[in-house]
Design a protein around this motif. Structure first.
Motif, PDB file in Angstrom:
ATOM      1  N   ILE A  17       0.832  -1.412   0.043  1.00 35.85           N
ATOM      2  CA  ILE A  17      -0.006   0.015   0.112  1.00 35.85           C
ATOM      3  C   ILE A  17       0.931   1.260  -0.058  1.00 35.85           C
ATOM      4  CG2 ILE A  17      -1.664   1.441   1.004  1.00 35.85           C
ATOM      5  CD1 ILE A  17      -2.758  -1.290  -0.079  1.00 35.85           C
ATOM      6  N   GLY A  18       1.898   1.234   0.478  1.00 31.71           N
ATOM      7  CA  GLY A  18       2.841   2.311   0.609  1.00 31.71           C
ATOM      8  C   GLY A  18       3.648   2.700  -0.598  1.00 31.71           C
ATOM      9  N   ALA A  19       3.478   1.894  -1.546  1.00 29.70           N
ATOM     10  CA  ALA A  19       4.105   1.938  -2.899  1.00 29.70           C
ATOM     11  C   ALA A  19       2.928   2.422  -3.932  1.00 29.70           C
ATOM     12  CB  ALA A  19       4.724   0.705  -3.452  1.00 29.70           C
ATOM     13  N   LEU A  20       1.769   2.688  -3.356  1.00 33.78           N
ATOM     14  CA  LEU A  20       0.617   3.196  -4.299  1.00 33.78           C
ATOM     15  C   LEU A  20       0.999   4.648  -4.907  1.00 33.78           C
ATOM     16  CD1 LEU A  20      -2.338   1.666  -2.828  1.00 33.78           C
ATOM     17  CD2 LEU A  20      -1.334   0.658  -4.629  1.00 33.78           C
ATOM     18  N   ARG A  21       0.213   4.742  -6.027  1.00 29.83           N
ATOM     19  CA  ARG A  21       0.472   6.262  -6.718  1.00 29.83           C
ATOM     20  C   ARG A  21      -0.631   7.080  -5.822  1.00 29.83           C
ATOM     21  NH1 ARG A  21       1.394   4.303 -12.901  1.00 29.83           N
ATOM     22  NH2 ARG A  21       3.673   4.256 -12.808  1.00 29.83           N
ATOM     23  N   PRO A  22      -0.461   8.360  -5.848  1.00 30.61           N
ATOM     24  CA  PRO A  22      -1.567   9.397  -5.168  1.00 30.61           C
ATOM     25  C   PRO A  22      -2.909   9.034  -5.978  1.00 30.61           C
ATOM     26  CG  PRO A  22       0.533  10.489  -5.997  1.00 30.61           C
ATOM     27  CD  PRO A  22       0.645   9.182  -6.604  1.00 30.61           C
ATOM     28  N   GLU A  23      -2.994   8.809  -7.003  1.00 26.97           N
ATOM     29  CA  GLU A  23      -4.302   8.552  -7.553  1.00 26.97           C
ATOM     30  C   GLU A  23      -4.911   7.446  -6.976  1.00 26.97           C
ATOM     31  OE1 GLU A  23      -1.520   8.177 -11.275  1.00 26.97           O
ATOM     32  OE2 GLU A  23      -1.611   9.293  -9.401  1.00 26.97           O
ATOM     33  N   SER A  24      -4.402   6.298  -6.683  1.00 22.24           N
ATOM     34  CA  SER A  24      -4.729   5.135  -6.282  1.00 22.24           C
ATOM     35  C   SER A  24      -5.072   5.543  -4.767  1.00 22.24           C
ATOM     36  CB  SER A  24      -3.627   4.141  -6.253  1.00 22.24           C
ATOM     37  OG  SER A  24      -3.616   3.738  -7.872  1.00 22.24           O
ATOM     38  N   LEU A  25      -4.418   6.166  -3.951  1.00 27.48           N
ATOM     39  CA  LEU A  25      -4.385   6.405  -2.692  1.00 27.48           C
ATOM     40  C   LEU A  25      -5.920   7.161  -2.674  1.00 27.48           C
ATOM     41  CD1 LEU A  25      -1.071   7.376  -1.143  1.00 27.48           C
ATOM     42  CD2 LEU A  25      -2.320   5.241  -0.898  1.00 27.48           C
ATOM     43  N   LEU A  26      -6.152   8.210  -3.486  1.00 25.06           N
ATOM     44  CA  LEU A  26      -7.228   9.015  -3.376  1.00 25.06           C
ATOM     45  C   LEU A  26      -8.625   8.076  -3.731  1.00 25.06           C
ATOM     46  CD1 LEU A  26      -8.686  11.699  -3.103  1.00 25.06           C
ATOM     47  CD2 LEU A  26      -8.266  12.095  -5.373  1.00 25.06           C
ATOM     48  N   ALA A  27      -8.380   7.190  -4.630  1.00 25.23           N
ATOM     49  CA  ALA A  27      -9.571   6.489  -4.907  1.00 25.23           C
ATOM     50  C   ALA A  27      -9.787   5.465  -3.727  1.00 25.23           C
ATOM     51  CB  ALA A  27      -9.171   5.524  -6.260  1.00 25.23           C
ATOM     52  N   THR A  28      -8.573   4.918  -3.332  1.00 24.89           N
ATOM     53  CA  THR A  28      -9.078   4.036  -1.943  1.00 24.89           C
ATOM     54  C   THR A  28      -9.559   4.771  -0.971  1.00 24.89           C
ATOM     55  OG1 THR A  28      -6.956   2.655  -2.744  1.00 24.89           O
ATOM     56  CG2 THR A  28      -7.813   2.548  -0.487  1.00 24.89           C
ATOM     57  N   ASP A  29      -9.239   5.939  -0.610  1.00 25.47           N
ATOM     58  CA  ASP A  29      -9.858   6.958   0.232  1.00 25.47           C
ATOM     59  C   ASP A  29     -11.346   7.133   0.117  1.00 25.47           C
ATOM     60  OD1 ASP A  29      -7.426   7.420   1.564  1.00 25.47           O
ATOM     61  OD2 ASP A  29      -7.063   9.385   0.482  1.00 25.47           O
ATOM     62  N   VAL A  30     -11.801   7.313  -0.896  1.00 27.23           N
ATOM     63  CA  VAL A  30     -13.180   7.540  -1.500  1.00 27.23           C
ATOM     64  C   VAL A  30     -13.974   6.126  -1.112  1.00 27.23           C
ATOM     65  CG1 VAL A  30     -14.736   7.736  -3.257  1.00 27.23           C
ATOM     66  CG2 VAL A  30     -12.794   9.070  -3.249  1.00 27.23           C
ATOM     67  N   LEU A  31     -13.351   4.962  -1.465  1.00 25.59           N
ATOM     68  CA  LEU A  31     -13.883   3.654  -1.393  1.00 25.59           C
ATOM     69  C   LEU A  31     -14.054   3.316   0.187  1.00 25.59           C
ATOM     70  CD1 LEU A  31     -12.639   1.607  -4.326  1.00 25.59           C
ATOM     71  CD2 LEU A  31     -14.685   2.507  -4.276  1.00 25.59           C
ATOM     72  N   MET A  32     -12.924   3.688   0.942  1.00 28.21           N
ATOM     73  CA  MET A  32     -13.143   3.348   2.323  1.00 28.21           C
ATOM     74  C   MET A  32     -14.181   4.078   2.918  1.00 28.21           C
ATOM     75  SD  MET A  32      -8.985   2.545   3.411  1.00 28.21           S
ATOM     76  CE  MET A  32      -8.522   4.379   3.155  1.00 28.21           C
ATOM     77  N   PHE A  33     -14.187   5.431   2.804  1.00 29.55           N
ATOM     78  CA  PHE A  33     -15.144   6.159   3.040  1.00 29.55           C
ATOM     79  C   PHE A  33     -16.596   5.773   3.111  1.00 29.55           C
ATOM     80  CE2 PHE A  33     -17.569  10.160   3.762  1.00 29.55           C
ATOM     81  CZ  PHE A  33     -17.133  10.639   4.960  1.00 29.55           C
ATOM     82  N   ILE A  34     -16.933   5.457   1.874  1.00 28.47           N
ATOM     83  CA  ILE A  34     -18.333   5.046   1.441  1.00 28.47           C
ATOM     84  C   ILE A  34     -18.635   3.622   2.091  1.00 28.47           C
ATOM     85  CG2 ILE A  34     -19.701   4.158  -0.223  1.00 28.47           C
ATOM     86  CD1 ILE A  34     -18.295   5.935  -2.020  1.00 28.47           C
ATOM     87  N   GLY A  35     -17.711   2.798   2.309  1.00 24.39           N
ATOM     88  CA  GLY A  35     -17.942   1.499   3.055  1.00 24.39           C
ATOM     89  C   GLY A  35     -18.634   0.503   2.217  1.00 24.39           C
ATOM     90  N   GLY A  36     -19.507  -0.384   3.274  1.00 24.56           N
ATOM     91  CA  GLY A  36     -20.160  -1.584   2.946  1.00 24.56           C
ATOM     92  C   GLY A  36     -21.613  -1.246   3.109  1.00 24.56           C
ATOM     93  N   GLY A  37     -22.360  -2.341   3.222  1.00 30.20           N
ATOM     94  CA  GLY A  37     -23.738  -2.286   3.472  1.00 30.20           C
ATOM     95  C   GLY A  37     -24.078  -2.117   4.902  1.00 30.20           C
ATOM     96  N   SER A  38     -25.381  -1.770   5.274  1.00 24.29           N
ATOM     97  CA  SER A  38     -25.636  -1.415   6.552  1.00 24.29           C
ATOM     98  C   SER A  38     -25.967  -2.884   7.248  1.00 24.29           C
ATOM     99  CB  SER A  38     -27.057  -0.732   6.515  1.00 24.29           C
ATOM    100  OG  SER A  38     -26.767   0.645   6.024  1.00 24.29           O
ATOM    101  N   ALA A  39     -25.922  -3.058   8.606  1.00 25.14           N
ATOM    102  CA  ALA A  39     -26.344  -4.074   9.384  1.00 25.14           C
ATOM    103  C   ALA A  39     -25.247  -5.458   8.848  1.00 25.14           C
ATOM    104  CB  ALA A  39     -27.587  -4.566   9.399  1.00 25.14           C
ATOM    105  N   GLY A  40     -24.136  -5.009   8.357  1.00 26.12           N
ATOM    106  CA  GLY A  40     -23.041  -6.064   8.029  1.00 26.12           C
ATOM    107  C   GLY A  40     -21.833  -5.861   8.626  1.00 26.12           C
ATOM    108  N   THR A  41     -20.716  -6.657   8.333  1.00 25.53           N
ATOM    109  CA  THR A  41     -19.474  -6.184   8.973  1.00 25.53           C
ATOM    110  C   THR A  41     -18.680  -5.171   8.388  1.00 25.53           C
ATOM    111  OG1 THR A  41     -18.576  -8.086   7.786  1.00 25.53           O
ATOM    112  CG2 THR A  41     -19.215  -8.675   9.881  1.00 25.53           C
ATOM    113  N   ALA A  42     -19.052  -4.564   7.486  1.00 26.70           N
ATOM    114  CA  ALA A  42     -18.327  -3.473   6.978  1.00 26.70           C
ATOM    115  C   ALA A  42     -18.413  -2.168   7.601  1.00 26.70           C
ATOM    116  CB  ALA A  42     -18.765  -3.145   5.459  1.00 26.70           C
TER     117      ALA A  42
END
Length: 433
Positions: A273-298
């Protein structure tokens, strides 16, 4: 009650991990390391200040697994099951508590729902553990006992979206192994959909026209985000020799899909993960912030919250008086709850990022990534977790705890505070934009 339950689990885990025999060296772990690990396990995050596979003894690793399982199923769900086992009766108050934790839409069926949740969780974990164990024996020559232990550990960690691994580099050694990567990804996706959605799909997967709004939003956005994340991550890292560029084309696609699925709060990694390019880090930031479904483990703000906000924006652009999702209208109370959760989450991430920048020397992209990963209970890291000072570790503990129970308790509190107002004030428009 939910907050107290999770807090008690963290306290118990901290005490157990502070025992001398919880570490491989037979010396007591520091209080901060024990607290951080216990919180990360209960909140199914995966961030770690020490290496799980070498620092903790088998006893310590077993404690971590139990905390992950407890956090994944939910403290209130486990308490309800204990009530059923001990008294075979479930009082009204206990039913309400279990309903709040499991997002059950029908109060009378909480008892059966909790049973199905536990059976489904354990059954899925057993299936994933079996696949991983067989693959580790046949493909990597591990001894049956070692393969079984690794398979069970990673199966529980994957289904509960925890991201804890027995390997210091995560799952990098299996980056090109479709059997392991796709099995782990499937467990993560199923666990992250949410129990109500999984049960509804099991009953009526052939009749999507009858799905509830929550199931439609969850399934649609999960597929869209997985595809978009795979495309963005693969394209951005295709020529990066430190990540995907070192793989064959087929393995690059596999690693890109795996990274997209793990960003949905799972925390495993098959590349550095430390070797990712900035655009990949930003995309991952967005996906992490949105997360998964309600009432699940996400974790994250949840795809349902993001979906409601998207429908609100679409209705506003089209000049519609009401917010509709398919053939259903989303109540104004749901809209306010989604907006409140999103804005408060953004504010929390910004405040925490500012604080971490003030107490560390790391760059903004690394600190922001760490902050979102903790708050969204993901567990991915650019490698700075262990190097952070004690005050930063304590802040991440608060973030993980708030990220696990915050959206749940906030939504419940907003729903309980909803009251009919018997008067309206005069309307006055203001300039927006």
């Amino acid at each position: 009650m939910i907050t107290v339950g999770f807090g008690a689990a963290v306290a118990a885990g901290t005490g157990l991990l502070s025992l001398p025999w919880a570490t491989a060296s037979d010396e007591p772990a520091s209080l901060v390391d024990a607290l951080f690990t216990a919180t990360s396990a209960v909140c199914v995050t995966g961030l770690a200040t020490v290496d799980t596979g070498t620092h903790w003894s088998p006893f310590g690793q077993a404690v971590i697994l139990l905390l992950i399982q407890a956090g994944g199923l939910g403290i209130m769900t486990l308490a309800t099951m204990l009530t059923l086992l001990l008294s075979r009766r479930l009082g009204l108050r206990a039913r309400f508590l279990a309903q709040a934790e499991t997002k059950s839409l029908s109060l009378h069926d909480v008892r059966g729902l909790v049973r199905r949740i536990v059976l489904f969780s354990l059954g899925t974990e057993a299936l994933v553990a079996a696949v991983l164990t067989i693959r580790l024996i046949t493909g990597y020559g591990l001894a049956p006992a070692d393969a079984l232990y690794s398979g069970v550990f990673h199966a529980i960690s994957a289904f509960n979206n925890a991201g804890f691994s027995l390997h210091a580099d995560g799952l990098v050694r299996y980056a090109g192994d479709a059997w392991i990567c796709l099995t782990v990804a499937a467990a993560v996706i199923v666990g992250g959909l949410g129990f109500p959605v999984v049960f509804e799909l099991a009953r009526g997967w052939r009749r999507p026209g009858r799905w509830s709004v929550m199931t439609r939003i969850t399934v649609t956005l999960t597929a869209v985000l997985l595809a978009a994340g795979t495309a963005v991550f693969t394209a951005a890292e295709w020529t990066n020799t430190r990540t995907l560029g070192a793989f064959a084309p087929g393995d690059r696609l596999l690693a890109g899909f795996f990274a997209s699925a793990m960003a949905r709060t799972a925390g495993f990694n098959s590349v550095d993960i430390g070797a990712l390019r900035p655009e990949s880090l930003l995309a991952t930031d967005v996906l992490m912030f949105i997360g998964g479904g309600s009432a699940g483990t996400a974790g994250g703000i949840k795809v349902t919250t993001f979906g409601v906000l998207a429908f609100m924006l679409w209705s506003e652009i089209r000049g519609r008086a009401h917010v509709n999702a398919g053939r259903r209208r989303i109540p104004a109370t749901n809209q306010r709850q989604a907006l409140a959760i999103a804005l408060l989450s953004v504010g929390t991430v910004i405040a925490a990022t500012f604080t971490l920048l003030a107490v560390t020397t790391h760059t903004l992209d690394a600190v922001l990534f760490e902050t979102i990963s903790a708050f969204a209970t993901v567990g991915l890291s650019t490698g700075i977790t262990a190097d952070l000072p004690t005050q930063a570790h304590l802040l991440l503990v608060v973030l993980m705890f708030a990220g696990r129970i915050g959206p749940l308790t906030l939504a419940s509190a907003l729903a309980l505070r909803d009251r009919d107002q018997r008067y309206e004030l005069p309307e006055e428009r203001t300039i927006v934009g």
